[in-house]
Design a protein around this motif. Sequence first.
Motif, PDB file in Angstrom:
ATOM      1  N   GLN A 153       3.420   6.047  -2.632  1.00  0.00           N
ATOM      2  CA  GLN A 153       4.660   6.744  -2.959  1.00  0.00           C
ATOM      3  C   GLN A 153       4.851   6.865  -4.467  1.00  0.00           C
ATOM      4  O   GLN A 153       5.313   7.894  -4.964  1.00  0.00           O
ATOM      5  N   ARG A 154       4.488   5.827  -5.182  1.00  0.00           N
ATOM      6  CA  ARG A 154       4.595   5.867  -6.650  1.00  0.00           C
ATOM      7  C   ARG A 154       3.763   7.026  -7.209  1.00  0.00           C
ATOM      8  O   ARG A 154       4.203   7.762  -8.098  1.00  0.00           O
ATOM      9  N   PHE A 155       2.572   7.200  -6.697  1.00  0.00           N
ATOM     10  CA  PHE A 155       1.715   8.301  -7.160  1.00  0.00           C
ATOM     11  C   PHE A 155       2.323   9.653  -6.782  1.00  0.00           C
ATOM     12  O   PHE A 155       2.386  10.570  -7.613  1.00  0.00           O
ATOM     13  N   GLN A 156       2.786   9.762  -5.557  1.00  0.00           N
ATOM     14  CA  GLN A 156       3.320  11.044  -5.095  1.00  0.00           C
ATOM     15  C   GLN A 156       4.588  11.449  -5.841  1.00  0.00           C
ATOM     16  O   GLN A 156       4.879  12.642  -5.967  1.00  0.00           O
ATOM     17  N   LEU A 157       5.336  10.474  -6.357  1.00  0.00           N
ATOM     18  CA  LEU A 157       6.569  10.758  -7.088  1.00  0.00           C
ATOM     19  C   LEU A 157       6.355  10.836  -8.598  1.00  0.00           C
ATOM     20  O   LEU A 157       7.324  10.910  -9.362  1.00  0.00           O
ATOM     21  N   ARG A 158       5.114  10.874  -9.032  1.00  0.00           N
ATOM     22  CA  ARG A 158       4.801  10.791 -10.462  1.00  0.00           C
ATOM     23  C   ARG A 158       5.422  11.924 -11.276  1.00  0.00           C
ATOM     24  O   ARG A 158       5.704  11.763 -12.460  1.00  0.00           O
ATOM     25  N   GLY A 159       5.650  13.064 -10.660  1.00  0.00           N
ATOM     26  CA  GLY A 159       6.206  14.200 -11.395  1.00  0.00           C
ATOM     27  C   GLY A 159       7.711  14.332 -11.255  1.00  0.00           C
ATOM     28  O   GLY A 159       8.272  15.366 -11.632  1.00  0.00           O
ATOM     29  N   THR A 160       8.359  13.302 -10.735  1.00  0.00           N
ATOM     30  CA  THR A 160       9.803  13.344 -10.508  1.00  0.00           C
ATOM     31  C   THR A 160      10.496  12.298 -11.386  1.00  0.00           C
ATOM     32  O   THR A 160       9.852  11.555 -12.126  1.00  0.00           O
ATOM     33  N   GLY A 161      11.807  12.198 -11.230  1.00  0.00           N
ATOM     34  CA  GLY A 161      12.562  11.178 -11.954  1.00  0.00           C
ATOM     35  C   GLY A 161      12.746   9.904 -11.166  1.00  0.00           C
ATOM     36  O   GLY A 161      13.568   9.051 -11.537  1.00  0.00           O
TER      37      GLY A 161
ATOM     38  N   SER B 145       0.832  -1.206   0.000  1.00  0.00           N
ATOM     39  CA  SER B 145       0.000   0.000   0.000  1.00  0.00           C
ATOM     40  C   SER B 145       0.865   1.254   0.000  1.00  0.00           C
ATOM     41  O   SER B 145       0.602   2.219  -0.729  1.00  0.00           O
ATOM     42  N   TYR B 146       1.924   1.243   0.805  1.00  0.00           N
ATOM     43  CA  TYR B 146       2.830   2.383   0.875  1.00  0.00           C
ATOM     44  C   TYR B 146       3.491   2.640  -0.473  1.00  0.00           C
ATOM     45  O   TYR B 146       3.597   3.793  -0.923  1.00  0.00           O
ATOM     46  N   ALA B 147       3.933   1.573  -1.143  1.00  0.00           N
ATOM     47  CA  ALA B 147       4.569   1.723  -2.453  1.00  0.00           C
ATOM     48  C   ALA B 147       3.604   2.313  -3.474  1.00  0.00           C
ATOM     49  O   ALA B 147       4.000   3.146  -4.305  1.00  0.00           O
TER      50      ALA B 147
END
Length: 254
Positions: free
Chosen positions: A165-173, A160-162
């Motif tokens: 985090q994947r969504f929250q980092l969507r605009g990064t590299g 669930s955490y992954a």
Amino acid sequence: MKLTGNTIFVTGGTSGIGRGLAEALHRLGNKIIISGRRRALLNEIIAVNPGMAAIELDINDPASIKRAAETIIRDFPETNVLFNNAGIMPFDDVAGPIDDATAQGVITTNLLGPIRMSSALIEHLKAQPEATILYTSSVLAFVPLATNAIYSATKAALHSYALSQRFQLRGTGVRVQEIAPPWVDTDLIYKSGDPRAMPLEDFIVQTIAALGTDAPEILVEAVKPLRDNPGASEHALVHAFNQGIVDHPIPVGS
């Protein structure tokens, strides 16, 4: 993730899946930094893998995590992959009282450890041209093993955490990938040669191949039938899965 040219920090890299993947990625030309609590064991592993490095780390200790992150940023500033692999899998019986210290140990190692380690390195990873955070969860994140209820629950939480985090980092590299192993024949429970357990060598080969894709979840073929969402049939599936284990118990060594 790309399979070559990375600098990869691995927690839980001294045995089993962690060591197997660390050595396989090392052979592919990546700079590998393994970690663990026992310096003598770390030294043994890097001695047989020239070019590999090691950092002492107690994943249960926030201060140790902070020191390890500072060492990585200072000594290996090109680090662009964090592989959160450390985990423990004690048996339990939630039909009766649970030892609180054991429960806290599993949760701290399997869930808080990777959360804290990722937090300690996240800004460094975001500053890299491209980076990856890897988590080792388990097929038991999707179909829990009743004899290891707390372990299964931590892996479900890590999944669930992954996802978040994947969504929250969507605009990064920074890419987030989750490795969800089946029962692999390692010392996590007991290395027994049981035919139901996937040989470690086969798991490593299939996992490395899948890691080289953009797949958010790294699944070997043996996991895919259990990973498929059981929907309203979940309770029957979990019951049947665990009854099969009751009928044919997992061997436990001393």
